[in-house]
Design a protein around this motif. Structure first.
Motif, short mmCIF file in Angstrom:
data_model
loop_
_atom_site.label_atom_id
_atom_site.label_comp_id
_atom_site.label_asym_id
_atom_site.label_seq_id
_atom_site.Cartn_x
_atom_site.Cartn_y
_atom_site.Cartn_z
N GLN A 138 -17.66 -4.62 -19.73
CA GLN A 138 -16.87 -3.42 -19.93
C GLN A 138 -16.10 -3.00 -18.68
O GLN A 138 -15.34 -2.04 -18.71
CB GLN A 138 -17.74 -2.26 -20.43
CG GLN A 138 -18.78 -1.79 -19.44
CD GLN A 138 -20.07 -2.60 -19.49
OE1 GLN A 138 -20.07 -3.77 -19.85
NE2 GLN A 138 -21.16 -1.98 -19.11
N GLY A 139 -16.33 -3.68 -17.55
CA GLY A 139 -15.61 -3.35 -16.32
C GLY A 139 -16.24 -2.24 -15.53
O GLY A 139 -16.27 -2.28 -14.30
N SER A 140 -16.75 -1.22 -16.21
CA SER A 140 -17.41 -0.11 -15.52
C SER A 140 -18.84 -0.49 -15.20
O SER A 140 -19.56 -0.99 -16.07
CB SER A 140 -17.40 1.14 -16.41
OG SER A 140 -16.08 1.54 -16.70
N SER A 141 -19.26 -0.26 -13.97
CA SER A 141 -20.60 -0.66 -13.56
C SER A 141 -20.93 -0.03 -12.21
O SER A 141 -20.08 0.62 -11.58
CB SER A 141 -20.70 -2.19 -13.44
OG SER A 141 -19.85 -2.67 -12.41
N ILE A 142 -22.15 -0.23 -11.78
CA ILE A 142 -22.57 0.20 -10.44
C ILE A 142 -21.68 -0.47 -9.39
O ILE A 142 -21.25 0.17 -8.41
CB ILE A 142 -24.05 -0.17 -10.20
CG1 ILE A 142 -24.98 0.57 -11.17
CG2 ILE A 142 -24.44 0.10 -8.75
CD1 ILE A 142 -25.10 2.04 -10.91
N LEU A 143 -21.40 -1.76 -9.57
CA LEU A 143 -20.58 -2.51 -8.61
C LEU A 143 -19.17 -1.94 -8.51
O LEU A 143 -18.63 -1.76 -7.41
CB LEU A 143 -20.53 -3.98 -9.02
CG LEU A 143 -19.64 -4.89 -8.17
CD1 LEU A 143 -20.15 -4.95 -6.74
CD2 LEU A 143 -19.57 -6.29 -8.77
N THR A 144 -18.55 -1.65 -9.65
CA THR A 144 -17.19 -1.11 -9.67
C THR A 144 -17.12 0.22 -8.93
O THR A 144 -16.24 0.44 -8.09
CB THR A 144 -16.70 -0.94 -11.11
OG1 THR A 144 -16.95 -2.13 -11.85
CG2 THR A 144 -15.22 -0.63 -11.14
N ALA A 145 -18.06 1.11 -9.25
CA ALA A 145 -18.08 2.41 -8.59
C ALA A 145 -18.33 2.25 -7.09
O ALA A 145 -17.72 2.96 -6.27
CB ALA A 145 -19.16 3.29 -9.22
N SER A 146 -19.19 1.31 -6.70
CA SER A 146 -19.52 1.11 -5.29
C SER A 146 -18.32 0.59 -4.51
O SER A 146 -18.09 1.00 -3.36
CB SER A 146 -20.70 0.15 -5.16
OG SER A 146 -21.84 0.66 -5.78
N LEU A 147 -17.56 -0.31 -5.11
CA LEU A 147 -16.39 -0.87 -4.43
C LEU A 147 -15.36 0.22 -4.12
O LEU A 147 -14.81 0.29 -3.02
CB LEU A 147 -15.76 -1.97 -5.28
CG LEU A 147 -16.52 -3.30 -5.34
CD1 LEU A 147 -15.92 -4.21 -6.40
CD2 LEU A 147 -16.51 -3.98 -3.98
N VAL A 148 -15.11 1.09 -5.09
CA VAL A 148 -14.14 2.16 -4.87
C VAL A 148 -14.70 3.19 -3.89
O VAL A 148 -13.97 3.72 -3.04
CB VAL A 148 -13.74 2.82 -6.20
CG1 VAL A 148 -12.74 3.94 -5.96
CG2 VAL A 148 -13.13 1.78 -7.14
N LEU A 149 -15.99 3.47 -3.99
CA LEU A 149 -16.62 4.37 -3.02
C LEU A 149 -16.49 3.82 -1.61
O LEU A 149 -16.24 4.57 -0.65
CB LEU A 149 -18.10 4.56 -3.35
CG LEU A 149 -18.49 5.72 -4.26
CD1 LEU A 149 -20.01 5.76 -4.42
CD2 LEU A 149 -17.99 7.04 -3.73
N ALA A 150 -16.67 2.51 -1.46
CA ALA A 150 -16.55 1.89 -0.14
C ALA A 150 -15.14 2.09 0.43
O ALA A 150 -14.96 2.40 1.61
CB ALA A 150 -16.87 0.41 -0.23
#
Length: 285
Positions: A138-150
């Protein structure tokens, strides 16, 4: 007379901050007390259930604590390899040059961009890329949020770290060069030990920004109330669950959301306290 007025203003300003802090804690504790009293403090913290079915309500903060710590930890892990070279570029290698000034201005600009803009960028560009690479269906995930947070916290960490690197006395560096030290030796043995406490505090501030981020995480984390089993799974952070459900909550559910806010407040305070302790020890040593 003017001196007395000035001292009164300073004293009033000094007591304003702890008063506001005490007011926030009082409001969170009083409004979240119902949840802690109903479920028990530790049971609320370590329960993984989040069911708001009438007559079968059960609320626990563990999935959201886990999601918050996972996204923040990954964001910091992704941030360091990018922010540290940028800070050395601006603060040491090209200090005072036009290219360093341009890069520093761009870094400051990134720090001022509203979080919703990062969220939109991640949703419409990064999320489809994650799906195309089959990392997350689905594209949305812990990894996706973490990358943008970084990406969001890199400007904070690199800009502040560069300022502390610039503050290292030139005499110390020139003395090392005169003894035959290389640039890498100076960075490793002079700059990092001297500027280390300041750099560490910069990353503590970056962690604080990541812990409390709401809109970006809400748009990209997937918003499921289960404990994430991997970095490609969906989840919720403490800030995102409050943003998603606060408007429609009442009674025990509302108290549970406020209790989660209190837990987030305490985690942030503990991390800042740990950072201050390490900074103090580094200065003493």
């Amino acid at each position: 007379m003017n001196d007395k007025i000035f001292r009164i203003v300073l004293f009033a300003s000094a007591i304003l901050i702890p008063t506001i802090c005490a007011g926030i804690i009082f409001a969170l504790v009083s409004d979240g007390y119902e949840a802690f009293n109903h479920f028990g403090f530790f049971n609320f913290l370590f329960s993984a259930e989040w069911d708001y079915t009438a007559g079968h309500e059960s609320y626990g903060a563990l999935p959201f604590i886990t999601g918050t710590l996972m996204t923040t930890g990954l964001a910091l892990l992704f941030c360091i390899p990018f922010s540290m070279p940028v800070s050395l570029f601006i603060g040491e290698y090209f200090k005072g040059t036009p290219i360093a000034n341009v890069l520093g201005t761009m870094v400051d600009l990134l720090a001022g961009i509203p979080s919703i803009i990062y969220g939109l960028w991640g949703f419409y560009l990064l999320r489809p890329l994650i799906m195309a690479l089959n990392i997350s269906p689905q594209g949305s995930s812990i990894l996706t949020a973490s990358l943008v947070l970084a990406i969001m916290i890199v400007p904070y960490a690199s800009s502040l770290s560069a300022e502390f690197i610039k503050m290292v006395p030139t005499e110390l560096k020139e003395s090392s060069y005169s003894l035959g030290a290389t640039r890498a030796d100076v960075i490793r043995k002079i700059i990092f030990p001297v500027a280390g406490p300041g750099i560490f505090s910069a990353y503590i501030l970056a962690i604080g920004r990541a812990l409390g981020e709401t809109m970006t995480v809400t748009m990209l984390i997937g918003n499921t109330n289960d404990i994430p089993t991997s970095i490609t799974a969906t989840g919720n952070s403490m800030a995102s669950i409050i943003a998603n459900q606060f408007g429609e909550a009442d009674g025990l559910r509302l108290s549970s959301l406020i209790a989660i806010g209190l837990v987030l407040f305490l985690i942030t305070a503990i991390i800042n306290l740990i950072g201050k302790i390490f900074i103090k020890r580094a200065r003493i040593s």
